[in-house]
Motif scaffolding. Structure first.
Motif, short mmCIF file in Angstrom:
data_model
loop_
_atom_site.label_atom_id
_atom_site.label_comp_id
_atom_site.label_asym_id
_atom_site.label_seq_id
_atom_site.Cartn_x
_atom_site.Cartn_y
_atom_site.Cartn_z
N ALA A 2 41.33 39.54 33.91
CA ALA A 2 42.53 39.66 35.45
C ALA A 2 41.78 40.40 36.22
O ALA A 2 42.76 41.66 35.17
CB ALA A 2 44.04 38.19 35.27
N PRO A 3 42.27 40.23 36.99
CA PRO A 3 42.22 41.53 38.32
C PRO A 3 43.34 42.43 38.29
O PRO A 3 44.64 41.54 38.29
CB PRO A 3 41.83 41.58 39.49
N LEU A 4 44.15 43.84 37.84
CA LEU A 4 44.99 43.96 38.52
C LEU A 4 45.96 43.97 39.77
O LEU A 4 44.78 43.32 40.52
CB LEU A 4 45.19 45.44 37.97
N PRO A 5 46.89 43.96 40.22
CA PRO A 5 47.76 44.06 40.84
C PRO A 5 46.96 44.59 42.16
O PRO A 5 46.57 45.55 41.97
CB PRO A 5 48.99 43.44 40.97
N PHE A 6 47.20 44.51 43.53
CA PHE A 6 46.68 44.88 44.55
C PHE A 6 47.54 46.20 45.06
O PHE A 6 46.90 47.95 45.17
CB PHE A 6 46.76 44.59 46.27
N LEU A 9 46.00 48.90 41.99
CA LEU A 9 44.49 49.78 42.92
C LEU A 9 44.94 50.66 43.64
O LEU A 9 44.08 51.67 43.17
CB LEU A 9 44.25 48.29 42.80
N ARG A 122 38.80 43.23 40.64
CA ARG A 122 38.11 42.53 41.89
C ARG A 122 39.59 41.80 41.90
O ARG A 122 39.26 40.55 42.21
CB ARG A 122 37.08 41.70 41.23
N ASN A 123 40.09 42.09 42.80
CA ASN A 123 41.81 41.69 43.25
C ASN A 123 41.28 41.33 45.17
O ASN A 123 40.86 42.22 45.17
CB ASN A 123 43.01 42.29 43.62
N HIS A 125 42.58 41.34 48.06
CA HIS A 125 42.90 42.06 48.57
C HIS A 125 42.22 43.73 49.31
O HIS A 125 42.20 44.01 49.69
CB HIS A 125 44.26 42.50 48.68
N PHE A 126 41.68 43.89 46.63
CA PHE A 126 41.41 44.94 47.09
C PHE A 126 39.40 44.95 47.25
O PHE A 126 39.01 45.41 47.79
CB PHE A 126 41.12 45.36 45.47
N THR A 192 31.32 37.98 44.24
CA THR A 192 32.54 37.78 45.59
C THR A 192 32.05 37.11 46.85
O THR A 192 30.90 36.62 47.02
CB THR A 192 33.19 39.69 45.68
#
Length: 289
Positions: A2-6, A9, A122-123, A125-126, A192
């Motif tokens: 899972a991607p990290l929170p924006f 990052l 790959r959040n 928002h990021f 993406t």
């Protein structure tokens, strides 16, 4: 994965940029203080007749040639020698990378591993942020920036810079697209919203970023006074180039080796543009011209 929170990052990116700024400033200051002394020391060694008397007697032409290549008084001396040496080094790095691509599975596995590991950033928002960064090196954007930069150089009568800029941009893009279709490497899976239609190797965005923005940084920094001003311009310009290059891997439209190859191609042509510009500047400063 899972991607990290924006926010994590973004905070991590800020920390990397700040830490890089501190380390780069330390290295810049060390080079600014030691570089000229080292250059004068090398030149002085080349001029010590007692130490080199036997070489001057046996090979006077060689001695004069080596001395001319090591002098710091002219661009055709030590500066051009260093640029030429670095350009040759980039060529060898590129050749080695190409050989690994064709003959070794390790590079392919490394690229796949890096692409998979980037899932953590790959959040959504990021990814939007990465998309905005990567747009700064779209072909249309680079063409527009090159045309505007040429206009500014012409308006400020800095004519010696224009051929160098054009050689850098045209040469790097020509080699990139020849390489793309000659090698015809497939792109990674599009994970993406980003996609591309041309082959993957080398990265045109990475090539264009270092060629166009690198030359603009050089053209501005070349004549502005102050070590600190030059450093800030160079660091944040290089940070932008690095972000553009990284965004291509984050968006999963290039492998890491594609980006490395693009930076090598762009770097080689950027050095060629430097050399041409300095040669034209030196000619323009010669008496009688």
């Amino acid at each position: 994965m899972a991607p990290l929170p924006f926010w994590q990052l973004l905070l991590g990116l800020i920390c990397i940029l700040v830490a890089g700024h501190v380390l780069a400033w330390w290295a810049w200051r060390a080079l600014a203080f030691s570089g000229p002394r080292l250059g004068r020391g090398i030149t002085g060694m080349a001029r010590r007749r007692k130490a080199l008397a036997w070489l001057q007697r046996r090979a006077p032409a060689t001695t004069r040639f080596v001395g001319a290549r090591l002098t710091v008084e002219r661009f055709s001396g030590l500066p051009l020698t260093l640029i030429a040496g670095l350009a040759v080094y980039l060529v060898f790095l590129g050749a080695g990378l190409l050989e690994d691509l064709f003959e070794g599975e390790e590079l392919v596995q490394f690229d796949q591993h890096v692409n998979s590991a980037l899932a953590v950033v790959r959040n959504p928002h990021f990814l939007e942020f990465a998309g905005a960064i990567t747009a700064l090196a779209n072909l249309e954007t680079l063409i527009a920036i090159t045309l505007v930069s040429t206009g500014f150089l012409w308006a400020h009568r800095r004519f010696a810079y224009i051929p160098g800029l054009l050689v850098t941009v045209i040469g790097s893009q020509a080699i990139t697209y020849i390489g793309k279709y000659a090698i015809a490497r497939d792109r990674p899976d599009f994970l993406t919203f980003a996609s591309a239609s041309t082959p993957s190797f080398p990265s045109g965005h990475a090539t264009g970023a270092i060629a166009v923005y690198g030359f603009i940084i050089y053209a501005i920094a070349r004549d502005i006074p102050g070590v600190r001003r030059r450093f800030e311009l160079a660091y944040w310009g290089c940070a932008l180039i690095a972000l553009i290059a990284a965004s291509r891997a984050i968006l999963s439209v290039h492998f890491a080796s594609d980006i490395a190859a693009g930076l090598l191609v762009g770097g080689f042509w950027l050095l060629s543009g430097f050399a041409l510009t300095e040669y034209l500047r030196q000619r323009a400063d010669m008496p009688g011209r």
